[in-house]
Design a protein around this motif. Structure first.
Motif, PDB file in Angstrom:
ATOM      1  N   GLY A  94       0.784  -1.232   0.000  1.00 57.95           N
ATOM      2  CA  GLY A  94       0.000   0.000   0.000  1.00 57.95           C
ATOM      3  C   GLY A  94       0.810   1.274   0.000  1.00 57.95           C
ATOM      4  O   GLY A  94       0.250   2.361  -0.107  1.00 57.95           O
ATOM      5  N   GLU A  95       2.124   1.198   0.103  1.00 63.54           N
ATOM      6  CA  GLU A  95       2.929   2.417   0.179  1.00 63.54           C
ATOM      7  C   GLU A  95       2.956   3.201  -1.130  1.00 63.54           C
ATOM      8  O   GLU A  95       3.236   4.392  -1.114  1.00 63.54           O
ATOM      9  N   SER A 137       0.476   3.946  -2.888  1.00 62.94           N
ATOM     10  CA  SER A 137      -0.809   4.636  -3.107  1.00 62.94           C
ATOM     11  C   SER A 137      -1.349   5.250  -1.826  1.00 62.94           C
ATOM     12  O   SER A 137      -2.545   5.430  -1.687  1.00 62.94           O
ATOM     13  N   ASP A 138      -0.474   5.611  -0.878  1.00 58.23           N
ATOM     14  CA  ASP A 138      -0.950   6.147   0.401  1.00 58.23           C
ATOM     15  C   ASP A 138      -0.736   7.652   0.555  1.00 58.23           C
ATOM     16  O   ASP A 138      -0.900   8.200   1.631  1.00 58.23           O
ATOM     17  N   ASN A 146       7.089   7.652   2.053  1.00 52.77           N
ATOM     18  CA  ASN A 146       7.489   6.663   3.053  1.00 52.77           C
ATOM     19  C   ASN A 146       8.995   6.488   3.191  1.00 52.77           C
ATOM     20  O   ASN A 146       9.476   6.079   4.239  1.00 52.77           O
ATOM     21  N   ASP A 188       4.578   8.332  -3.707  1.00 56.24           N
ATOM     22  CA  ASP A 188       3.846   7.266  -4.390  1.00 56.24           C
ATOM     23  C   ASP A 188       4.344   7.016  -5.807  1.00 56.24           C
ATOM     24  O   ASP A 188       5.494   6.689  -5.999  1.00 56.24           O
TER      25      ASP A 188
END
Length: 160
Positions: A42-43, A45-46, A50, A57
């Motif tokens: 999920g990183e 599209s968050d 990160n 993204d």
């Protein structure tokens, strides 16, 4: 017996620096590897950076090939012509079709300006005014992809 004890003590102590050296080779300075965007599910599209590299993204190269980026990414160039859909590429599956491309008489909007087969197309034919004798005048001929009414492709009319 004392000699054997010293020998064993010497071997144990002499291996200690080697063990530290080997541990240092695995992680120099005992540092962990740098995190990458997309390491965790999920990183990509968050809406977060990160890995703290300034790219979020799908704009982060670490997320290249991620399924969440391929379906949502309109800024990539699908056909390798230097333009993506976000840049105005009207057919991102054809590398010959992009904004500013040369227009040809081929029933395709090659330059993505909304007009198909413009009169200024590279391979547009030259047409000559006709006075119903099937021969056209050579003066001031227009160019167009399709023959305009009242014009012919022959410029040999000497009596127009």
């Amino acid at each position: 017996m004392l000699m054997i004890k010293l020998f064993l003590n010497f071997r144990v102590y002499s291996l200690a620096p080697l063990a530290l050296l080997l541990v240092g080779c695995v992680y120099p300075g005992n540092e962990e590897p740098e995190p990458r965007e997309g390491d965790s599910a999920g990183e990509c599209s968050d809406d977060a950076d990160n890995d703290a590299d300034g790219a979020f993204d799908c704009d982060d190269t670490d997320c290249a090939g991620s399924s969440s980026c391929e379906s949502a990414d309109t800024e990539t160039d699908g056909d390798g012509d230097g333009y993506g859909i976000a840049d105005g590429d009207c057919d991102d599956t054809d590398p010959a079709t992009y904004p500013g491309a040369s227009e040809y008489c081929n029933s395709i909007d090659d330059n993505c300006d909304g007009v198909i087969d413009e009169d200024s197309a590279v391979d547009a034919a030259t047409w000559h005014s006709d006075d119903d004798d099937s021969s056209g005048a050579a003066a001031s001929p227009p160019s167009a992809c399709t023959q305009p009414a009242g014009y012919v492709g022959d410029n040999t009319d000497c009596d127009d």
